[in-house]
Design an enzyme around this catalytic site. Sequence first.
Site, short mmCIF file in Angstrom:
data_model
loop_
_atom_site.label_atom_id
_atom_site.label_comp_id
_atom_site.label_asym_id
_atom_site.label_seq_id
_atom_site.Cartn_x
_atom_site.Cartn_y
_atom_site.Cartn_z
N GLU A 115 -5.21 4.14 5.77
CA GLU A 115 -4.88 3.94 4.35
C GLU A 115 -5.51 5.03 3.50
O GLU A 115 -4.96 5.48 2.50
CB GLU A 115 -5.41 2.56 3.89
CG GLU A 115 -5.09 2.25 2.44
CD GLU A 115 -5.99 1.19 1.84
OE1 GLU A 115 -6.99 1.56 1.20
OE2 GLU A 115 -5.68 -0.01 1.99
N ARG B 188 0.83 -1.22 0.00
CA ARG B 188 0.00 0.00 0.00
C ARG B 188 0.86 1.27 0.00
O ARG B 188 0.53 2.25 0.66
CB ARG B 188 -0.94 0.03 1.22
CG ARG B 188 -2.01 -1.04 1.25
CD ARG B 188 -2.98 -0.88 0.07
NE ARG B 188 -4.11 -1.78 0.19
CZ ARG B 188 -4.09 -3.06 -0.21
NH1 ARG B 188 -3.01 -3.57 -0.78
NH2 ARG B 188 -5.17 -3.81 -0.08
N SER C 72 -10.87 -0.60 2.73
CA SER C 72 -10.16 -0.65 4.01
C SER C 72 -9.78 0.75 4.44
O SER C 72 -9.12 1.47 3.68
CB SER C 72 -8.87 -1.46 3.87
OG SER C 72 -9.13 -2.76 3.44
P1 FAD Z 1 -8.80 8.70 -5.54
O1 FAD Z 1 -9.54 8.36 -4.27
O2 FAD Z 1 -9.46 9.63 -6.47
O3 FAD Z 1 -7.37 9.27 -5.15
C1 FAD Z 1 -6.54 8.63 -4.22
C2 FAD Z 1 -5.26 9.45 -4.03
O4 FAD Z 1 -4.51 9.48 -5.24
C3 FAD Z 1 -5.51 10.91 -3.66
O5 FAD Z 1 -4.51 11.31 -2.76
C4 FAD Z 1 -5.39 11.63 -5.00
O6 FAD Z 1 -4.96 12.98 -4.82
C5 FAD Z 1 -4.31 10.82 -5.70
N1 FAD Z 1 -4.49 10.76 -7.17
C6 FAD Z 1 -5.56 10.26 -7.85
N2 FAD Z 1 -5.34 10.24 -9.17
C7 FAD Z 1 -4.10 10.76 -9.36
C8 FAD Z 1 -3.29 11.00 -10.51
N3 FAD Z 1 -3.70 10.72 -11.76
N4 FAD Z 1 -2.07 11.55 -10.33
C9 FAD Z 1 -1.61 11.84 -9.08
N5 FAD Z 1 -2.32 11.63 -7.96
C10 FAD Z 1 -3.55 11.09 -8.09
N6 FAD Z 1 -7.66 -0.72 -2.69
C11 FAD Z 1 -6.85 -1.79 -2.76
O7 FAD Z 1 -5.62 -1.64 -2.87
N7 FAD Z 1 -7.33 -3.07 -2.71
C12 FAD Z 1 -8.65 -3.33 -2.59
O8 FAD Z 1 -9.05 -4.48 -2.54
C13 FAD Z 1 -9.54 -2.22 -2.51
N8 FAD Z 1 -10.87 -2.42 -2.36
C14 FAD Z 1 -11.72 -1.35 -2.28
C15 FAD Z 1 -13.09 -1.61 -2.14
C16 FAD Z 1 -14.00 -0.55 -2.06
C17 FAD Z 1 -15.47 -0.84 -1.93
C18 FAD Z 1 -13.52 0.78 -2.13
C19 FAD Z 1 -14.49 1.91 -2.08
C20 FAD Z 1 -12.15 1.04 -2.25
C21 FAD Z 1 -11.25 -0.03 -2.31
N9 FAD Z 1 -9.85 0.17 -2.44
C22 FAD Z 1 -9.01 -0.91 -2.56
C23 FAD Z 1 -9.29 1.53 -2.44
C24 FAD Z 1 -9.32 2.22 -3.82
O9 FAD Z 1 -10.17 1.55 -4.70
C25 FAD Z 1 -7.93 2.30 -4.45
O10 FAD Z 1 -7.05 2.99 -3.60
C26 FAD Z 1 -7.96 3.02 -5.81
O11 FAD Z 1 -6.71 2.90 -6.45
C27 FAD Z 1 -8.30 4.50 -5.67
O12 FAD Z 1 -8.50 5.02 -6.96
P2 FAD Z 1 -9.27 6.38 -7.21
O13 FAD Z 1 -9.09 6.73 -8.64
O14 FAD Z 1 -10.66 6.30 -6.71
O15 FAD Z 1 -8.40 7.35 -6.28
N1 EPU Z 2 -10.94 -10.34 9.79
C1 EPU Z 2 -11.62 -10.38 11.00
N2 EPU Z 2 -12.63 -9.49 11.17
C2 EPU Z 2 -13.01 -8.60 10.23
C3 EPU Z 2 -12.29 -8.55 9.01
C4 EPU Z 2 -11.25 -9.45 8.80
O1 EPU Z 2 -11.31 -11.18 11.88
O2 EPU Z 2 -13.95 -7.85 10.47
C5 EPU Z 2 -9.87 -11.35 9.55
C6 EPU Z 2 -10.36 -12.41 8.55
O3 EPU Z 2 -11.05 -13.43 9.18
C7 EPU Z 2 -9.07 -12.90 7.95
C8 EPU Z 2 -8.19 -11.66 7.98
O4 EPU Z 2 -8.77 -10.76 8.92
O5 EPU Z 2 -8.49 -13.89 8.76
C9 EPU Z 2 -8.01 -11.01 6.62
O6 EPU Z 2 -9.28 -10.61 6.11
P1 EPU Z 2 -9.55 -10.35 4.54
O7 EPU Z 2 -9.07 -11.50 3.74
O8 EPU Z 2 -10.95 -9.91 4.40
O9 EPU Z 2 -8.56 -9.18 4.20
P2 EPU Z 2 -8.21 -7.81 4.91
O10 EPU Z 2 -6.83 -7.92 5.49
O11 EPU Z 2 -9.28 -7.37 5.82
C10 EPU Z 2 -7.04 -6.94 2.74
C11 EPU Z 2 -6.96 -5.64 2.00
C12 EPU Z 2 -8.16 -5.46 1.10
C13 EPU Z 2 -8.21 -6.60 0.10
C14 EPU Z 2 -8.29 -7.93 0.88
C15 EPU Z 2 -8.23 -9.13 -0.03
C16 EPU Z 2 -5.64 -4.11 3.34
C17 EPU Z 2 -5.63 -2.90 4.20
N3 EPU Z 2 -6.84 -4.53 2.92
O12 EPU Z 2 -8.17 -6.85 3.63
O13 EPU Z 2 -8.01 -4.23 0.39
O14 EPU Z 2 -9.30 -6.50 -0.75
O15 EPU Z 2 -7.18 -8.01 1.80
O16 EPU Z 2 -6.93 -9.28 -0.51
O17 EPU Z 2 -4.58 -4.66 3.04
C18 EPU Z 2 -8.47 -1.89 0.46
O18 EPU Z 2 -7.25 -1.71 0.46
O19 EPU Z 2 -9.29 -0.94 0.43
C19 EPU Z 2 -8.99 -3.26 0.48
C20 EPU Z 2 -10.29 -3.54 0.53
#
Ligand code: FAD
Ligand code: EPU
Length: 337
Positions: free
Chosen positions: A333, A165, A237
């Site tokens: 994050e 991240r 997250s």
């Molecule tokens: P924004 O929120 O618009 O911007 C994020 C940051 O980047 C800000 O600081 C902004 O100023 C900067 N920025 C944006 N675009 C540019 C650019 N072109 N140049 C320079 N700076 C820029 N993330 C994960 O890693 N794994 C996941 O599994 C995951 N699951 C998600 C699930 C949900 C339901 C949600 C809502 C979010 C999740 N995220 C996850 C977080 C998010 O999707 C990612 O961080 C994504 O890359 C953000 O993209 P965005 O375009 O919406 O960024």
């Molecule tokens: N867990 C709990 N309670 C909860 C949530 C999770 O006990 O409420 C435990 C689960 O049981 C499991 C462990 O935590 O043992 C990991 O959970 P999960 O696989 O759901 O993943 P996470 O660590 O909660 C991370 C990323 C997600 C990504 C998933 C899948 C981060 C900060 N988050 O979540 O990314 O989608 O793994 O790879 O690393 C994001 O960055 O926005 C995001 C959603």
Amino acid sequence: MFEIKENISLKNYNTFGIDVKSRFFVECTSSQEIVDFLKTRQNPNLPLLVLGGGSNVLFTKDFDGYILRPSTKGIEIINESDDDITIKVGAGEDWDEFVAYCVERNWGGIENLSLIPGNVGTCPIQNIGAYGVEVEDVIAEVEALNISTFKTECFKNDECEFAYRDSIFKRKLKGTQIITHVSFKLQKQPVFKLDYGKLKDELNRFDKVNLANIRQAVIDIRNSKLPKPEEIGNAGSFFKNPVIEKLKAIELLSQYEDMPSYDQGLGKVKIPAGWLIEKAGWKGKRIGNAGVHKNQALVLVNYGGSSGSDIYNVATEIQKSVKNMFDIDIAMEVNIV
Ligand code: FAD
Ligand code: EPU
């Protein structure tokens, strides 16, 4: 030609659905438009915030400056062999539509990153990751415009300082570059990565393992756990999973046998923040219109009408609880604006 709008609501431009205003707002469809905007904006001393899909930001107040959305589009093949393909993609392309595009063509490498919201241009910033894959595994190069010199700069994968991240764009280069394109090297003979969590089990119901089925399995797992921003405002997250000293993890495991932990090598262990937050009693808690999701304690939510400060306050209370109970600091994050 771009148009600079004034005093616009950002409610539909962030997945938390926070209703704040931006003094100025501009969308640019090419690198040249971005340069023209940067050179001609009337108040160059006001803050500038680049915004993609708004899925990783929390607005805590009105933004007294310029919000710039780079919506450079396009998917271009720049190199191809029997084994791999390198493609250059505009920052304004939707990430998940791009994943679907590659899966349809059997180009492997990003299928595990299905259904992550946001734009292609943002994916390198926090090195998006899920289900055992991080986007650094496939990024060849990031192309960006330097905000001060207006010059295009290219960053090869090893110059991006990718980590969990994290990247150079969140640290040394924060606020200095506007990412306009990202190039990816994908595999034409894909190697599947199925070791994360229940991914393999989820694939049992399909007759074969291929990119389309992996994508579908990831989508199904995500839909069962994560709230949809269209239904409940959230940014995925809210915190990063903390990486702690192995000795500290061993001490905690003697007290909490059920604590999940992932060895990172070099004497470090990653602990899921979701587990820590749940154990501290926060899962499903609601304070006014802000709260912690009932299925995933790592996700803070806006039930509707919450302010960014309400959500931020819940986040800081969670940090204090986790610190008191486990003596672990959990870092946010989400980008706080
Ligand atoms: P924004 O929120 O618009 O911007 C994020 C940051 O980047 C800000 O600081 C902004 O100023 C900067 N920025 C944006 N675009 C540019 C650019 N072109 N140049 C320079 N700076 C820029 N993330 C994960 O890693 N794994 C996941 O599994 C995951 N699951 C998600 C699930 C949900 C339901 C949600 C809502 C979010 C999740 N995220 C996850 C977080 C998010 O999707 C990612 O961080 C994504 O890359 C953000 O993209 P965005 O375009 O919406 O960024
Ligand atoms: N867990 C709990 N309670 C909860 C949530 C999770 O006990 O409420 C435990 C689960 O049981 C499991 C462990 O935590 O043992 C990991 O959970 P999960 O696989 O759901 O993943 P996470 O660590 O909660 C991370 C990323 C997600 C990504 C998933 C899948 C981060 C900060 N988050 O979540 O990314 O989608 O793994 O790879 O690393 C994001 O960055 O926005 C995001 C959603």
